[in-house]
Write a protein that holds these residues in place. Sequence first.
Motif, PDB file in Angstrom:
ATOM      1  N   ARG A 110     -53.282  97.199  47.289  1.00 43.94           N
ATOM      2  CA  ARG A 110     -54.628  97.289  47.856  1.00 43.94           C
ATOM      3  C   ARG A 110     -55.047  95.962  48.499  1.00 43.94           C
ATOM      4  N   GLN A 158     -52.367  92.165  53.096  1.00 42.79           N
ATOM      5  CA  GLN A 158     -52.808  92.065  54.480  1.00 42.79           C
ATOM      6  C   GLN A 158     -51.614  91.708  55.351  1.00 42.79           C
ATOM      7  N   ASP A 159     -51.807  91.682  56.682  1.00 43.62           N
ATOM      8  CA  ASP A 159     -50.769  91.166  57.566  1.00 43.62           C
ATOM      9  C   ASP A 159     -50.360  89.784  57.084  1.00 43.62           C
ATOM     10  N   ALA A 185     -48.603 101.331  51.598  1.00 40.82           N
ATOM     11  CA  ALA A 185     -49.618 100.469  52.206  1.00 40.82           C
ATOM     12  C   ALA A 185     -49.141  99.929  53.544  1.00 40.82           C
ATOM     13  N   GLU A 197     -49.082 103.098  56.030  1.00 39.67           N
ATOM     14  CA  GLU A 197     -50.368 103.714  56.333  1.00 39.67           C
ATOM     15  C   GLU A 197     -51.311 102.759  57.060  1.00 39.67           C
ATOM     16  N   ARG A 198     -51.198 101.459  56.753  1.00 44.08           N
ATOM     17  CA  ARG A 198     -52.107 100.489  57.377  1.00 44.08           C
ATOM     18  C   ARG A 198     -51.433  99.693  58.484  1.00 44.08           C
ATOM     19  N   LEU A 208     -49.111  97.417  58.381  1.00 40.31           N
ATOM     20  CA  LEU A 208     -49.095  95.992  58.060  1.00 40.31           C
ATOM     21  C   LEU A 208     -47.828  95.313  58.576  1.00 40.31           C
TER      22      LEU A 208
END
Length: 925
Positions: A447, A450-451, A545, A548-549, A551
């Motif tokens: 959660r 981040q990049d 993650a 889906e995001r 990254l």
Amino acid sequence: MTDSFQSHRTVELAGRKLRIASLPALEDQGFDLSRLPYALSILLENLLRRQDDASVTADDIEAVARWDAQAEPSQEIAFMPARVLLQDFTGVPAVVDLAAMRNAMLDLDNDPHKINPLQPVELVIDHSVQVDEYGTAAAILINTEREFERNQERYAFLRWGQSAFDNFKVVPPATGIVHQVNLEYLARGVMTGAGGDAPFAYPDTLVGTDSHTTMINGLGVLGWGVGGIEAEAAMLGQPISMLVPQVVGFRLSGELPEGATATDLVLTVTEMLRRKGVVGKFVEFFGPGLAHLRLADRATIANMAPEYGATCGIFPMDELTLDYLRFTGRSEEQVQLVEAYMKEQGLFHTADSPEAVYTDTLELDLATVEPSLAGPKRPQDRVRLSEVAESFAGVLEQMSKTARPDAKADAKSGAAKSSSGGGLQVVQDTATATLEEAHPHIQEGARLMQDGAVVIAAITSCTNTSNPSVMLAAGLLAKKAVEKGLEVQPWVKTSLAPGSKVVTDYLKEADLTRYLEDLGFHTVGYGCTTCIGNSGPLAPPISEAIAERGLATVSVLSGNRNFEGRISSEVRGNYLASPPLVVAYALAGRIDIDLQHDPLGEGSDGQPVFLKDVWPSQAEIETALRESVLSEMFVRQYSDVYTGDERWRALPIPEGATYEWDDDSTYVKLPPYFVGMGLTPDPVQDISGARPLAVLGDSITTDHISPAGAIKSDQPAGKYLVERGVAPRDFNSYGSRRGNHEVMMRGTFANVRLRNRLVPEIEGGYTLHLPHGEPMSIFDAAMKYRDEEVPLIILAGKEYGTGSSRDWAAKGPRLLGVQAVIAGSYERIHRSNLVGMGVAPLEFLPGDTVESLGLTGHETFDIEGLAEAGNGDFQSGCTVNVTAHRQGGDDVKFEVRLRIDTPQEQLYYRNGGILHYVLRQLAQN
């Protein structure tokens, strides 16, 4: 054997009566060898000892003895290495080919025993362990057990080879990385063999099927990486055909400053030499700085010769070499022989030795080396530690957002996939739960990602795990970090894969193992793991993650290779770093941090902890080296190196001179190279009506062409395995299945980061089938073209074939129907491999590129002049004519250079490949 220069002399060396091909004898006849580079002196001895007026002539010897440093390479010589070194990814297909050649001998009504190594061949099983489990004490047991489950058939095949072939030994799995085992045990320094009234003594030289064979150059042993097919020919008594090289001298002065490591040094050297341009050249290190480099530091620099593009990166033998041989357990008799021989030949380096004459020179003051990383996708792209965050911000926008057709499916089905299929489910046993249960903070970590998140932090690969100073530095940093109360971020997959069991011994002796394990750096296996793409699965929440995001995550590893798609298909950028920096980035958890000014984290006292607070001093490292790295460790660990554990010893050993192939095997299959082959080759033909299978850009690596990592269930290789009842969790890796041509054909050009300009909107192994323009996998298109009897070519930019000496990067295209590659330039080993498989390497003339000629890949191509060049007299650097036919447009006509560089290579090409040539030669003798 001929001796035109009367150099074969009997001498007394270390109390033994031995024959040598004497270099001083040449000097007695007027040759000035005093300033000949060390590496060329080794080549000169090789020719002098082997003169037969056929493969080696007096002119060849004189060409090296009177070497012109500035001359463009033109004189062909035949180098015969003293031994051959294999690792299992490249070694298994090499043994498969030898076994297939025995079958072919029977088909030619000949003796299969003619196919047999004629010199020592040693194979180290080190590339098959994967990081399925990590961060627990059980990791090494689980990963080793899983390795045997996956690879039992391959290992049994190797045991057959060990019993069926002479001069062939296998170092079992869970021993160490091939190059470290070579450095610490296998290398002899000087060898002895048959020779008249007394055995010949001669330098230990080798070729290996791993490009990092050059690591042994740090010991003063000349050797380099070749393709498996070229190594097989060397095993069978064929010399390595090469041009007398140019030699670039690299002068080292000064000492490394406080805070700089051998890794920082080698990344600096790599950057400098890549910028200089040393492809196809020898690099030789000299200068007063040599006295301030340990043998392991020299080996670290030599290891990365492929990364800086050189054939080899060699150091001379000196007193430090002898000390290392003694310390690592070589017998006193052997060490004395090395010393006596090298001094007799004038090859032993001292502070008073005259500096050689070189083609060109570079200089580096070791005191100027500073902490660095290299990335995000090439080893030569060095970034100062202070500039890493800024650099990543710059490349973040450049990282491709191009999606593969199966990307969403990967994200949704992640939890069901295996580690080898991009998979995410670890092996289970009664002692271990799933990754999520073993690492309960992963959900929260996913959660927070981040990049720029570091999702893999791996102390791995031969380059650095062979060097005690950087390994102990990592342990000392871990100790200080634990004492400060720091923890690794929960999204980071940590691993420690030592290059040999000696590393485990000295980390334990230094009482540093427990601190590394406190941070999750448990030993996951002994072998080449993350660096070769055996990084195993990320946890399902992490993978989901990322997908889906969208990254852009990274890995940080102490390796030598960081090419796109190599480490993990889910990771966008890969950074090479020293082992202590790997630990530091695992603590920070992200790459977009300035480690020289930003804190690694918060300590148990609530205060920020900076890198400088946990970085070990040089004095601390020196103390740990002196007190913890002990000679008896090497003696003990290598005392039974060929024995293996109970699982290895219990493997069945098939019998017979020829292998009993199993048609249902998905690991080892009889390859089709020799089907229908006669004793006389068919004439070489020009190519007419060819279609480009792919149009590629610059710096296409052998990883792009022949992936070594995960097999995905929705790609051709995965579908092939599923159709044969192999569950995704048992896919293993491309590297482990190189003994099965059906898998490898389907894996050719299957890298998930491949960018084929025929399908610019899709990333991965896809192309267009023309003229209809239907998009499909490269394998499927190749099969359609084969059914239509359409020959294939590849169009590419500069530095085609950069990277590992991977013979399947040539075998795979050939089996797909590729007859020629037209590229801007080639990496040395890959060009040779293409010739060795009967594929024509063609090079654009200066100023010409795919773009400048307006080529799109939708044309059909005629290539005229191959027949004349292949069937006629050898002409180095000859050109052939290419006509690209455009539908409804003007033809494009241009010339390309045929990169068949020696008469021997012309023979290979004329025969359809090097193995065909060798087989015909042996069958007719």
